[in-house]
Design an enzyme around this catalytic site. Sequence first.
Site, PDB file in Angstrom:
ATOM      1  N   ASP A  29     -10.939   2.076  -3.049  1.00  0.00           N
ATOM      2  CA  ASP A  29     -11.684   1.830  -1.824  1.00  0.00           C
ATOM      3  C   ASP A  29     -13.018   1.870  -1.830  1.00  0.00           C
ATOM      4  OD1 ASP A  29      -9.048   1.230  -0.488  1.00  0.00           O
ATOM      5  OD2 ASP A  29      -8.930   3.332   0.195  1.00  0.00           O
ATOM      6  N   ASP A  76       0.871  -1.209   0.103  1.00  0.00           N
ATOM      7  CA  ASP A  76      -0.069  -0.091  -0.064  1.00  0.00           C
ATOM      8  C   ASP A  76       0.852   1.090   0.224  1.00  0.00           C
ATOM      9  OD1 ASP A  76      -2.334   1.454  -0.049  1.00  0.00           O
ATOM     10  OD2 ASP A  76      -2.965   0.747   2.127  1.00  0.00           O
TER      11      ASP A  76
HETATM   12  C1  DGJ Z   1      -5.849   2.013   1.791  1.00  0.00           C
HETATM   13  C2  DGJ Z   1      -6.251   0.726   1.008  1.00  0.00           C
HETATM   14  O1  DGJ Z   1      -6.811   1.118  -0.057  1.00  0.00           O
HETATM   15  C3  DGJ Z   1      -6.962  -0.063   2.212  1.00  0.00           C
HETATM   16  O2  DGJ Z   1      -7.547  -1.057   1.335  1.00  0.00           O
HETATM   17  C4  DGJ Z   1      -6.509  -0.471   3.186  1.00  0.00           C
HETATM   18  O3  DGJ Z   1      -5.470  -1.272   2.973  1.00  0.00           O
HETATM   19  C5  DGJ Z   1      -5.996   0.797   3.808  1.00  0.00           C
HETATM   20  N1  DGJ Z   1      -5.156   1.865   3.121  1.00  0.00           N
HETATM   21  C6  DGJ Z   1      -5.401   0.518   5.427  1.00  0.00           C
HETATM   22  O4  DGJ Z   1      -4.734   1.374   5.736  1.00  0.00           O
END
Ligand code: DGJ
Length: 743
Positions: A549, A479
């Site tokens: 997301d 990430d």
């Molecule tokens: C952003 C990601 O897109 C989410 O799926 C998740 O992993 C969060 N970060 C965690 O902080």
Amino acid sequence: MNKIIFDENNRIFKLDTPGSSYMIKIADEEGFLLHMYYGKRLNSTITDDLCRLEQSPFIPSKNERERASFMDCAPFEYPCHGLGDYRDDAFSVLNKAGHTATSFSYRSHKIYSGKHALKGLPATFGTEDECETLEITGADEANGLEITLFYSVFYDTDAIVKSVRIENTGNADIKLTKVLSSCVDFYGDEYDTVFLHGSWARERIIDRKPLGYGKHYVSSLRGESSHQEHPFIGLLAKNADEDNGEVYGFNFVYSGNFIAQAEKSQFDSVRVLMGINPVDFCWNLKPGEEFYAPEVICVYSDKGIGGMTRSFHDLYRRHLIRSKYKDRKRPILINNWEATYFNFDTEKLISIAKRASALGIEMLVMDDGWFGHRNDDSSSLGDWYVNEEKLPGGLKYLVDEVNKLGLKFGIWMEPEMISPDSDLYRAHPDWAIQIPGRTPVRSRAQLVLDLSRDEVVEYVYGRISAVLKSANIEYLKWDMNRQLTDIGSFGLAPEAQGELFHRYVLGVYALQDRLTKDFPDLLLENCSGGGARFDPGMLYYSPQIWTSDDQDPVERMKIQQGTALIYPLSTMGAHVCDCPNHTTGRTTPFETRGYVALAGTFGYELDVTRIPETDQALIPYQIKMYHRFNDLVRTGDYYRIASFLENHEWDAWEVVSPDKSEALLTVINVSARVNMKARPIKLKGLDPEKMYTVTFVDIKAEPGKEQTLTLPGDALMYAGINPRIDNAGDFRGRLIYLRSENV
Ligand code: DGJ
């Protein structure tokens, strides 16, 4: 047969893909390199005066008085700066004397089978039997530079790949202030542009508009390709639609700052430029050093937007993604982020794993919050040591327990980041990107590690590999949750600060390159606050990227439509979410969430121990659905049938196997309407001569109990079929599977 030829008489290079040609001319005694043509495949080189070379005042060597008239309208293949071409350029410098002008004169070329790699950069690849490359070398003598333009054509796709190398062949240091990777000049037609714009949870939404005079561009200065704008530009003939008309697509194989620009000039010509954003870019090139600009993929289609899309998909599946998983079904995962956020421990994860395993899910992914003392997003990034209060017995114990339940295990990390509240920051505050004398801007309470420094890259890699080796971890979600600000490095000399943005990206690439070589069995999924770094650069390292997301299926249809405009369905991370959805608050049927996730990698992101029993009961059926259709979804040709983004009512897409023996149509009726007009769906890409068995998929039906029809391919495509969607409520979906026995 050669795909690249040099016509010595006319001094024209002709590059052919199966359906397109691209031509460049060496013109005049000065060796100007002019772009002659890009479009539908031609049988011969043309010597026509498209470049207006034969007419006065356009011959520079014969009419010095009007040199500027030539410079400002000639279709330069690699336009230079400050010498009379007032359209935007591809290349500028700051030399020792303080001058910025550049030029390019042809010197030599070579043509060879196969394709070079780009030092430190992701790039498309192909064997000597799959592609051919042209290198044109020119010089900017006044600046002591040699410029090499690379072009590779692939035999199996309508794609031409371009990149640039600059070498300092002089005796003095020079600063490169702009090195774009591609320029294509088009002559005098009316075009529309397509850009992909977005935001967090709304990435890559298709935006088509007419191209007017002047410069129109998208760009990023965020240090990543970004949620907001995308390193892609589509140039469409006015009459082009999904299935017809001429379409050009340009996509940048890079994950940092970029610019993608179309400029319509006073003469109605259009110049399309793409490359690293020159803003905040300044690269020092010492004598003998080289700089490589990343690749641009150019695709031409005379079969509308859909034709362009399928070429990108083919190219990326065959010649960009390296992971061994690209041709495989991925394990169906369940991710605990939206199930628990930071509030989990071993017991909770095992309870999820138990239920998931009983339902047929294949992997548990533990997301953010397992390390340091991270119970919210305010701390611990950089301290990649397990939090034994949450996970007693550490990773090894947890992973072993999960494995015993028959599930694989995956983990989340955010390797590029550092929390001010971390042991790492306390020990090495200078490892964060920041400007001395300024309080650095925090975003999600965190700072960014300075990956331009070798010792930082080394530390980060050490922690990632230690974590991965500490237990049987088979998947990594990488990430990256904030964009770059305060561009300052404690490791770079003052004159090299303008290299930081690009060096940062090179640091990310170096890390992922090493990771994928040392852990070849690891399934890597890139992610950036959702889909802020969904680009071809990252696809070179990971076969899938978290798309957004926003997992609400209605929003996802738009996001996935925009993403699939360029990227194969096999690359789009997609999960069935909980409801009401955490970003939109919308409630949609569990079945429909499954149909939309089926168009990507497919997985779950919810607390499976707490969702309604009826939804839990559907999971084994959805898993069967995934196993039944994923090969087709992953490898098939993608056709867009209807767009909810455009019609605000319904959405439909289709994948067809390359041999046309199978197809899967997905239809989602977003808003139900009474007394709906008949909406026969006309399929695409089928064989008109074949008979197809059409199955109205019922994921819960016993084998052989689904409704079927037998219809010829031509009727399915030209007359269409009724999808038989239950109209009792919004968000109803339907899968229709077609199979032809007479292959
Ligand atoms: C952003 C990601 O897109 C989410 O799926 C998740 O992993 C969060 N970060 C965690 O902080």
